[in-house]
Design an enzyme around this catalytic site. Structure first.
Site, PDB file in Angstrom:
ATOM      1  N   LEU A 192      49.161  37.725  49.640  1.00  0.00           N
ATOM      2  CA  LEU A 192      48.995  38.952  48.853  1.00  0.00           C
ATOM      3  C   LEU A 192      48.569  40.116  49.743  1.00  0.00           C
ATOM      4  CD1 LEU A 192      49.038  40.314  46.106  1.00  0.00           C
ATOM      5  CD2 LEU A 192      46.706  39.455  45.703  1.00  0.00           C
ATOM      6  N   TYR A 193      47.570  39.878  50.577  1.00  0.00           N
ATOM      7  CA  TYR A 193      47.044  40.930  51.456  1.00  0.00           C
ATOM      8  C   TYR A 193      48.091  41.408  52.456  1.00  0.00           C
ATOM      9  CZ  TYR A 193      44.101  43.100  55.059  1.00  0.00           C
ATOM     10  OH  TYR A 193      43.553  43.961  55.976  1.00  0.00           O
TER      11      TYR A 193
END
Length: 253
Positions: free
Chosen positions: A156-157
């Protein structure tokens, strides 16, 4: 002899500037003569302390949610009103939610992309009418975008930071025609509150041992790279991703 105040007369806006890399960048730019707008989201105390350290004539703390377009617009307006203009924009505010694809909720995704992608995108948009030729935009990515041994929980990051790297490339082509330089600094592991969150000392030591220098970076080391790209040193640097990580990653990416 080079001036010790090469950024004198310049106004810099830094989001998420009350702590970590943002705070170190505010101090670094101020030491070079710039007036700095220290954006914070909720905790006034560290932002206020930073203003006092720099001096209220050269710094101001402005509260705003860097993920909200409406608040970003107000932040830019207030910054311009205080500083009399805008020359350097550094969308530093970010969030790191460690999730694999199976673990990611819609709320996780929304929160990450709102702050890490939408925020910088619209900060540039709202700042653009105030930026003249010779201005600089420095975005923040992560060296994890170039690491082949990445673990699944960084999905996600790093996907949000991948968007930042593409934004850097395309904006550089667009805004370069207006004389505005757009680059990104891509730190490796750095001793910030965000980095230490959820990590025990054993994990921190393991990460440090994988670096050629056998340590993690310092916020002021990242800040110096940002400062370079914010001034004359970066006048002929445009559309580049500068990986500031002590050699954690090497090569064209």
């Amino acid at each position: 002899m080079a001036s010790t105040q090469p950024l004198a007369g310049k106004v810099a806006l830094i989001t998420g500037a009350s702590k970590g890399i943002g705070a170190a960048t505010a101090l670094q730019l101020a030491s070079l003569g710039a007036k700095v707008v220290i954006n914070y989201s909720s905790d006034l105390a560290p932002a206020d302390a930073l203003v006092k350290q720099i001096g209220s004539d050269k710094a101001i703390a402005i509260k705003a949610n860097a993920a909200s377009v409406k608040e970003i617009e107000c932040l830019v307006e207030e910054a311009v009103k205080w500083g009399g203009g805008l020359d350097i924009v550094i969308p530093n505010a970010g969030i790191s939610i460690m999730r694999t694809v199976e673990q990611t909720s819609e709320e996780d995704f929304q929160k990450t992309y709102d702050l890490n992608v939408k925020g910088p995108y619209f900060l540039v948009q709202k700042a653009l009418p105030h930026l003249k030729s010779g201005s600089h935009i420095v975005l923040l990515s992560t060296s994890l975008c170039a690491v082949s041994t990445i673990t699944p929980n960084y999905l996600l990051y790093t996907s949000s930071k991948g968007a930042i790297e593409q934004m850097t490339r395309v904006l550089a082509k667009d805004l370069g025609t207006k004389g505005i330089n757009v680059n990104a600094v891509s730190p490796g592991p750095t001793a910030t509150e965000l980095f230490f969150q959820g990590k025990d000392q054993k994990l921190v030591d393991m990460i440090a041992s994988s670096n050629p220098f056998k340590r993690i970076g310092k916020p002021e080391e990242i800040a110096r790279a940002i400062a370079y790209l914010s001034g004359e040193g970066g006048s002929w640097v445009n559309g580049q991703i500068l990986r500031v990580n002590g050699g954690m990653t090497v090569g064209p990416n």
